[in-house]
Design an enzyme around this catalytic site. Sequence first.
Site, PDB file in Angstrom:
ATOM      1  N   THR A  15      45.216  80.142  45.413  1.00  0.00           N
ATOM      2  CA  THR A  15      45.082  78.827  44.787  1.00  0.00           C
ATOM      3  C   THR A  15      45.416  78.874  43.297  1.00  0.00           C
ATOM      4  OG1 THR A  15      42.718  79.135  44.319  1.00  0.00           O
ATOM      5  CG2 THR A  15      43.293  78.156  46.439  1.00  0.00           C
ATOM      6  N   ASP A  16      45.641  77.689  42.739  1.00  0.00           N
ATOM      7  CA  ASP A  16      45.908  77.571  41.304  1.00  0.00           C
ATOM      8  C   ASP A  16      44.626  77.132  40.587  1.00  0.00           C
ATOM      9  OD1 ASP A  16      45.625  74.851  41.846  1.00  0.00           O
ATOM     10  OD2 ASP A  16      47.770  74.445  41.764  1.00  0.00           O
ATOM     11  N   GLN A  17      44.720  76.781  39.325  1.00  0.00           N
ATOM     12  CA  GLN A  17      43.543  76.398  38.550  1.00  0.00           C
ATOM     13  C   GLN A  17      42.884  75.124  39.067  1.00  0.00           C
ATOM     14  OE1 GLN A  17      44.964  76.349  34.458  1.00  0.00           O
ATOM     15  NE2 GLN A  17      43.852  78.266  34.086  1.00  0.00           N
ATOM     16  N   MET A  18      43.594  74.341  39.841  1.00  0.00           N
ATOM     17  CA  MET A  18      43.032  73.106  40.399  1.00  0.00           C
ATOM     18  C   MET A  18      42.336  73.357  41.735  1.00  0.00           C
ATOM     19  SD  MET A  18      46.172  70.508  39.502  1.00  0.00           S
ATOM     20  CE  MET A  18      47.431  71.607  40.162  1.00  0.00           C
ATOM     21  N   VAL A  20      43.885  74.265  44.400  1.00  0.00           N
ATOM     22  CA  VAL A  20      44.839  73.874  45.434  1.00  0.00           C
ATOM     23  C   VAL A  20      45.764  75.057  45.694  1.00  0.00           C
ATOM     24  CG1 VAL A  20      46.766  72.310  45.935  1.00  0.00           C
ATOM     25  CG2 VAL A  20      44.732  71.448  44.756  1.00  0.00           C
TER      26      VAL A  20
END
Length: 138
Positions: A15-18, A20
Site C-alpha cells: 500500500t501507499d501512504q493513503m 491504498v
Amino acid sequence: MHISEKEIEVRYAETDQMGVVYHANYLIWMELGRTKLIEDLGFRYADMEKQGIISPVVDLEISYKSPVRYGEKVKIKTWIESYDGLRVVYGYDIHNESIQLSVTGFSKHVCVKKENFRPISIKKRFPDWHEAYEKMKK
C-alpha cells in the site's frame, strides 16, 4: 473457457501512504493469476524456462475501478482472452472482498528464445500447451 481464481491478502507493504494498494502491485497480482491459470491447465512456466524459452509481456492494459486497501482480501480472475499459436492475451478481473470490481486488465505475451529473443511457435514447440490454450481461449 476456464477462469482461474487466486485469492490473496493485501499486505501492508503493498500500500501507499493513503493505505491504498500501490498501482504497480496489480501487475504482480496479474502475474500470480497467470501462474495459477497455467498451473490449472497442468503446466509450469518454470519448466518452459528450463528449456530456454521465456514469455515477456509485449503489451499491457490496465484500468483501475475502485481502491483496494490493506487488510482486505482480493480475488484475481484470469483467463485466456485470445491465442493464435504465437501470441497469448490473458484477461484479468481483480475484485475486492466486497466483490466490487477493482481492476480489469489484459497482458499480451510472446514466447521467445532466451538467448536471442526470437519468437517461437507455441504450437510447434509445446503442442500440449497449444492444445490446452486452444480449448480454453475465450
